[in-house]
Design a protein around this motif. Structure first.
Motif, short mmCIF file in Angstrom:
data_model
loop_
_atom_site.label_atom_id
_atom_site.label_comp_id
_atom_site.label_asym_id
_atom_site.label_seq_id
_atom_site.Cartn_x
_atom_site.Cartn_y
_atom_site.Cartn_z
N ARG A 122 -63.84 36.60 -14.62
CA ARG A 122 -63.08 37.80 -14.25
C ARG A 122 -61.67 37.75 -14.82
NH1 ARG A 122 -66.57 36.81 -10.11
NH2 ARG A 122 -67.65 38.61 -9.20
N GLU A 123 -61.09 36.55 -14.85
CA GLU A 123 -59.74 36.41 -15.39
C GLU A 123 -59.68 36.79 -16.86
OE1 GLU A 123 -56.20 33.04 -15.82
OE2 GLU A 123 -58.18 32.48 -15.07
N TYR B 112 -72.79 34.65 -10.32
CA TYR B 112 -72.18 34.38 -9.04
C TYR B 112 -71.01 33.40 -9.14
CZ TYR B 112 -71.61 33.04 -4.16
OH TYR B 112 -71.09 32.77 -2.92
N GLY B 113 -69.88 33.81 -8.62
CA GLY B 113 -68.71 32.95 -8.55
C GLY B 113 -67.94 32.81 -9.86
N ILE B 114 -68.42 33.46 -10.93
CA ILE B 114 -67.78 33.28 -12.24
C ILE B 114 -67.35 34.62 -12.85
CG2 ILE B 114 -68.04 32.38 -14.58
CD1 ILE B 114 -70.09 30.40 -13.49
N GLY B 115 -68.32 35.47 -13.18
CA GLY B 115 -67.96 36.71 -13.84
C GLY B 115 -69.17 37.53 -14.24
N TYR B 116 -69.22 37.93 -15.53
CA TYR B 116 -70.25 38.86 -15.98
C TYR B 116 -70.72 38.51 -17.39
CZ TYR B 116 -68.80 41.77 -12.06
OH TYR B 116 -68.50 42.22 -10.81
N MET C 209 -67.25 27.09 -17.41
CA MET C 209 -67.63 28.48 -17.61
C MET C 209 -66.66 29.41 -16.91
SD MET C 209 -71.79 28.28 -17.30
CE MET C 209 -72.02 29.99 -17.74
N GLY C 210 -66.22 29.03 -15.73
CA GLY C 210 -65.30 29.87 -14.98
C GLY C 210 -63.94 30.00 -15.62
N VAL D 144 -54.05 42.28 -11.22
CA VAL D 144 -55.31 42.96 -10.95
C VAL D 144 -56.19 42.01 -10.16
CG1 VAL D 144 -57.31 44.12 -11.94
CG2 VAL D 144 -55.10 44.24 -13.10
N SER D 145 -56.78 42.48 -9.08
CA SER D 145 -57.62 41.63 -8.25
C SER D 145 -59.04 41.59 -8.77
CB SER D 145 -57.63 42.15 -6.81
OG SER D 145 -58.32 43.39 -6.74
N ASN D 146 -59.78 40.57 -8.33
CA ASN D 146 -61.20 40.47 -8.67
C ASN D 146 -61.96 41.70 -8.20
OD1 ASN D 146 -60.80 38.00 -9.83
ND2 ASN D 146 -61.69 36.81 -8.15
N ARG D 147 -61.54 42.25 -7.06
CA ARG D 147 -62.21 43.43 -6.52
C ARG D 147 -62.09 44.62 -7.46
NH1 ARG D 147 -61.05 44.84 -0.35
NH2 ARG D 147 -61.96 42.75 -0.24
N THR D 148 -60.93 44.73 -8.12
CA THR D 148 -60.74 45.83 -9.07
C THR D 148 -61.69 45.69 -10.25
OG1 THR D 148 -58.41 46.03 -8.46
CG2 THR D 148 -59.07 46.99 -10.56
#
Length: 231
Positions: free
Chosen positions: A180-181, A224-228, A94-95, A194-198
């Motif tokens: 996120r990627e 959590y730990g993956i994305g949205y 999933m990630g 681009v960072s995960n924080r962005t």
């Protein structure tokens, strides 16, 4: 009258016994089915049959499931449920953002797989954009990709270009988890770093704009730990 009678499920599974169990249970629920045992035949069948959902084994002769999934996403947004024999692989897969809508670990309950099929079919009922309307809609959110407009519960909402691209990506496949990627790639086409924080910051702003005031749970959820995902 069975409402599932016109919905076809393609099963890409090289183990005949497992494939037949899935056929039997899906048929009982009123779905039509087709089985493909070779991985290198899957994409051609998806293009010709245009099934409503694909159950795709991870390990296949000819072509593996991850490669098939990535290649299918280049021409189709058909819901894909991956089958894997290793439960510890699911979070990693999933990630990586291969584009699957759900994952089921073997050995599985056939009824669970049927329930997952029903769930992804409900989520895929999102209104896809057409040449005439260029509109994507899900629940109380709607965007027009040509006019760069977004409405929430019928009220116009201003989005930044990045927020609009993020929402468009999520609206194409509600319920699917995007890493996120993969979201970075969908929003920035100039290879910038681009960072995960962005991404998290953009998502926080987007969540505030599309969440209804009287809704205790946001339609845009973090995994959590993956994305949205949109739910």
């Amino acid at each position: 009258m069975n409402t599932n009678s016109k919905q076809q499920i393609l099963i890409v599974e090289d183990e005949p016994k497992i494939a037949q169990i899935l056929v039997d249970f899906l048929t009982l629920e009123g779905y039509s089915t087709r089985v493909v045992h070779q991985g290198d035949e899957a994409e051609a069948v998806i293009k010709s049959d245009q099934p409503n959902c694909v159950i795709l084994d991870l390990m296949l002769p000819g072509k593996d499931g991850l490669t098939i999934c990535k290649d299918v996403r280049k021409f189709s947004q058909v819901p894909i449920i991956m089958l894997t024999a290793r439960v510890d692989e699911i979070d990693r897969l999933m990630g990586l953002g291969f584009g699957a809508d759900d994952y089921v670990c073997k050995p599985f309950s056939p009824r669970e797989v049927v329930a997952r099929v029903q769930a992804v079919l409900r989520r895929s009922s999102v209104i896809a954009p057409t040449p005439e309307s260029n509109t994507l809609s899900f629940k109380h959110i709607s965007i027009n990709t040509e006019r760069f407009e977004c409405t929430v519960n019928g009220t116009g909402v201003e989005l930044t270009p990045v927020e609009f691209r993020l929402l468009k990506t999520l609206l194409v496949r509600p319920g699917a988890v995007f890493s996120r990627e993969s979201l970075m790639h969908s929003c920035y086409d100039d290879s910038r770093i681009v960072s995960n924080r962005t991404i998290d910051s953009h998502m926080k702003n987007l969540r505030n704009k599309v969440t209804l005031a009287n809704d205790p749970q946001s339609i845009l959820q973090s995994v959590y730990g993956i994305g949205y995902k949109l739910m």
